[in-house]
Design an enzyme around this catalytic site. Structure first.
Site, PDB file in Angstrom:
ATOM      1  N   CYS A 121       1.015  -1.342  -0.047  1.00 53.38           N
ATOM      2  CA  CYS A 121      -0.027  -0.054  -0.088  1.00 53.38           C
ATOM      3  C   CYS A 121       0.919   1.376  -0.180  1.00 53.38           C
ATOM      4  O   CYS A 121       2.051   1.248   0.620  1.00 53.38           O
ATOM      5  CB  CYS A 121      -0.882   0.025   1.296  1.00 53.38           C
ATOM      6  SG  CYS A 121      -2.028   1.395   1.277  1.00 53.38           S
ATOM      7  N   CYS A 123       0.403   4.380   1.205  1.00 55.54           N
ATOM      8  CA  CYS A 123      -0.029   5.326   2.224  1.00 55.54           C
ATOM      9  C   CYS A 123       1.094   5.696   3.204  1.00 55.54           C
ATOM     10  O   CYS A 123       1.430   6.797   3.562  1.00 55.54           O
ATOM     11  CB  CYS A 123      -1.443   5.123   2.870  1.00 55.54           C
ATOM     12  SG  CYS A 123      -1.117   3.872   4.124  1.00 55.54           S
ATOM     13  N   CYS A 131      -3.253   6.000  -0.287  1.00 51.68           N
ATOM     14  CA  CYS A 131      -3.007   4.694  -0.673  1.00 51.68           C
ATOM     15  C   CYS A 131      -2.694   4.362  -2.377  1.00 51.68           C
ATOM     16  O   CYS A 131      -2.300   3.339  -2.682  1.00 51.68           O
ATOM     17  CB  CYS A 131      -3.941   3.587  -0.207  1.00 51.68           C
ATOM     18  SG  CYS A 131      -4.534   3.622   1.353  1.00 51.68           S
ATOM     19  N   LYS A 196     -12.053  -4.803   3.473  1.00 46.21           N
ATOM     20  CA  LYS A 196     -11.276  -3.669   4.106  1.00 46.21           C
ATOM     21  C   LYS A 196     -12.082  -2.412   4.412  1.00 46.21           C
ATOM     22  O   LYS A 196     -12.499  -1.735   3.292  1.00 46.21           O
ATOM     23  CB  LYS A 196      -9.911  -3.367   3.747  1.00 46.21           C
ATOM     24  CG  LYS A 196      -9.133  -2.176   4.510  1.00 46.21           C
ATOM     25  CD  LYS A 196      -7.569  -2.036   4.034  1.00 46.21           C
ATOM     26  CE  LYS A 196      -7.103  -0.946   4.924  1.00 46.21           C
ATOM     27  NZ  LYS A 196      -5.763  -0.796   4.504  1.00 46.21           N
ATOM     28  N   GLU A 234     -16.641  -8.055  -3.030  1.00 41.35           N
ATOM     29  CA  GLU A 234     -15.134  -7.828  -2.870  1.00 41.35           C
ATOM     30  C   GLU A 234     -14.450  -8.876  -2.818  1.00 41.35           C
ATOM     31  O   GLU A 234     -13.530  -9.316  -3.349  1.00 41.35           O
ATOM     32  CB  GLU A 234     -14.691  -6.998  -1.865  1.00 41.35           C
ATOM     33  CG  GLU A 234     -14.962  -5.364  -1.923  1.00 41.35           C
ATOM     34  CD  GLU A 234     -13.913  -4.576  -2.852  1.00 41.35           C
ATOM     35  OE1 GLU A 234     -13.190  -5.302  -3.219  1.00 41.35           O
ATOM     36  OE2 GLU A 234     -14.334  -3.378  -2.848  1.00 41.35           O
ATOM     37  N   LYS A 249     -11.250  -6.862   7.682  1.00 39.39           N
ATOM     38  CA  LYS A 249     -10.292  -6.069   8.439  1.00 39.39           C
ATOM     39  C   LYS A 249     -11.108  -4.807   8.789  1.00 39.39           C
ATOM     40  O   LYS A 249     -11.731  -4.192   7.643  1.00 39.39           O
ATOM     41  CB  LYS A 249      -9.020  -5.747   7.699  1.00 39.39           C
ATOM     42  CG  LYS A 249      -8.284  -4.582   8.483  1.00 39.39           C
ATOM     43  CD  LYS A 249      -7.264  -4.201   7.645  1.00 39.39           C
ATOM     44  CE  LYS A 249      -6.576  -2.885   8.287  1.00 39.39           C
ATOM     45  NZ  LYS A 249      -5.657  -2.384   7.495  1.00 39.39           N
ATOM     46  N   SER A 275      -5.011  -2.232  15.076  1.00 41.29           N
ATOM     47  CA  SER A 275      -4.572  -1.194  16.160  1.00 41.29           C
ATOM     48  C   SER A 275      -5.505  -0.638  17.187  1.00 41.29           C
ATOM     49  O   SER A 275      -5.182  -0.896  18.382  1.00 41.29           O
ATOM     50  CB  SER A 275      -3.799  -0.080  15.529  1.00 41.29           C
ATOM     51  OG  SER A 275      -4.645   0.779  14.716  1.00 41.29           O
TER      52      SER A 275
HETATM   53  C1  PBG Z   1      -2.268   0.497   5.080  1.00 39.75           C
HETATM   54  C2  PBG Z   1      -2.772  -0.130   6.183  1.00 39.75           C
HETATM   55  C3  PBG Z   1      -3.582   0.219   7.166  1.00 39.75           C
HETATM   56  C4  PBG Z   1      -3.747  -0.669   8.180  1.00 39.75           C
HETATM   57  C5  PBG Z   1      -2.863  -1.871   7.556  1.00 39.75           C
HETATM   58  N1  PBG Z   1      -2.392  -1.396   6.385  1.00 39.75           N
HETATM   59  C6  PBG Z   1      -4.026   1.889   7.425  1.00 39.75           C
HETATM   60  C7  PBG Z   1      -5.350   2.366   6.754  1.00 39.75           C
HETATM   61  O1  PBG Z   1      -5.713   1.724   5.876  1.00 39.75           O
HETATM   62  O2  PBG Z   1      -5.607   3.535   7.027  1.00 39.75           O
HETATM   63  C8  PBG Z   1      -4.296  -0.449   9.553  1.00 39.75           C
HETATM   64  C9  PBG Z   1      -3.807  -1.519  10.526  1.00 39.75           C
HETATM   65  C10 PBG Z   1      -3.990  -1.268  11.886  1.00 39.75           C
HETATM   66  O3  PBG Z   1      -5.149  -0.301  12.354  1.00 39.75           O
HETATM   67  O4  PBG Z   1      -3.597  -2.109  12.777  1.00 39.75           O
HETATM   68  N2  PBG Z   1      -3.274   1.032   4.190  1.00 39.75           N
END
Ligand code: PBG
Length: 326
Positions: A121, A123, A131, A196, A234, A249, A275
């Site tokens: 990704c 970002c 992204c 996601k 998806e 996720k 997280s």
């Molecule tokens: C990258 C990505 C993200 C997470 C995993 N890959 C952040 C987002 O999409 O903003 C989040 C993982 C987490 O919160 O533990 N795009």
């Protein structure tokens, strides 16, 4: 008829041996994937305030950590790179000497048996924090695919065992599959972040990875939390394009989606215990409001019960230790 019950569900709950025999879901370290943040330009592990116990790793501290995780029996890591230099097109994401490419090599040198999965990704690498590539404030889909393919290829060339695209552009799985196959990497699996969602639970991650969007949000590419049929579309699409593992996720607020994905496809299903889900448990435990070990294991067991085969979790080393001691 007796006024007392003949069916007594409590019979099988009388002791741990009995409970063990009838337990329907098991959690084991073999099913866990541990996310790691590797940052360029730091000398010491740097704490992430909103994720107690999680740090950004400097490259030089990585071998010791890789060895520790291998000793704990953790089968796989998910690597994130945090570069010094960001630009409009995320050049460091696919630079041969980029931080993530170096981190992959260190891992494969020190703990070759540990599966290295990489988050694909842009970002963390773009100056705008989105992204994909931007034109007139929009994230361009097809132009981003080219860069995501380059990024995947450079990870695999550096030694990554599995790539995990998390950008949510349309068509990325097919494009990346084709690029990998053309370069001779037919055997490299793709773990697709299929469903996601645009989630508030990623807050602490954005501090950890320095990837907060500089304008707007991710709702034009990540999914609306209200939708579950769309999540199945998806997943379906990623399967058609060649995904080997599909992911849901976040996990906790999306257990129904995990269950539906499990029931409607035959691919391995991964769930990302993200997280914010980790931070909530940590914060409440630090206040003495909940028992961290008990709650973390209960959540992870719940995610397994919902149908996840594997779980990406910041608790992985703790779980390995807890399960060893129990
Ligand atoms: C990258 C990505 C993200 C997470 C995993 N890959 C952040 C987002 O999409 O903003 C989040 C993982 C987490 O919160 O533990 N795009």
């Amino acid at each position: 008829m007796s006024q007392f019950p003949t069916v007594r569900l409590r019979r099988l709950r009388q002791n741990e041996r009995l409970r063990g025999l009838v337990r329907e879901t098991r959690l084991s370290v073999e099913q866990l994937i541990y996310p790691l943040f590797v940052a360029e330009g730091i000398d010491q592990p740097s704490e992430i305030a909103s994720m107690p116990g999680i740090v950004q790793w400097p490259l030089k501290a990585l071998p010791a950590e890789a060895e520790r995780l291998a000793r704990l029996g953790i089968p796989a890591v998910l690597l994130f790179g945090i570069p010094n230099e960001k630009d409009e097109v995320g050049s460091q994401a696919y630079a041969e000497q980029g931080i993530i490419q170096k981190a992959i090599r260190v891992f494969k040198e020190t703990a070759p048996e540990t599966l290295v999965i990489t988050d694909v990704c842009l970002c963390e690498y773009t100056s705008h924090g989105h992204c994909g590539v931007i034109e007139h404030g929009n994230v361009l889909n097809d132009a981003s695919l080219t860069l995501l393919s380059r990024m995947s290829l450079s990870h695999v060339a550096a030694g990554a065992d599995i790539v995990a695209p998390s950008d949510m552009m349309d068509g990325r799985i097919g494009t990346i599959r084709k690029a990998l196959d053309e370069q001779g990497f037919q055997q490299t699996p793709i773990m697709a972040y299929s469903a996601k969602f645009a989630s508030g639970f990623y807050g602490p991650f954005r501090e950890a990875a320095g990837s907060t969007p500089q304008f707007g949000d991710r709702r034009s590419y990540q999914m609306d939390p209200a939708n579950h049929r769309e999540a199945l579309r998806e997943v379906e699409q990623d399967i058609i394009e060649g995904a080997d593992i599909v992911m849901v996720k976040p996990a906790l607020a999306y257990l129904d989606v995990i269950r539906q994905v499990r029931d409607t496809c035959n691919l391995p299903v991964a769930a990302y215990n993200v997280s914010g889900e980790y931070s909530m448990v940590k914060a409440a435990a630090q206040n003495g409001w909940i028992d961290e070990q008990r709650v973390a294991l209960e959540i992870l067991t719940g995610i397994r019960r919902a149908g996840a085969d594997m779980i990406i979790t910041y608790f992985a080393p703790d779980v390995a230790t807890w399960l060893k001691n129990s």
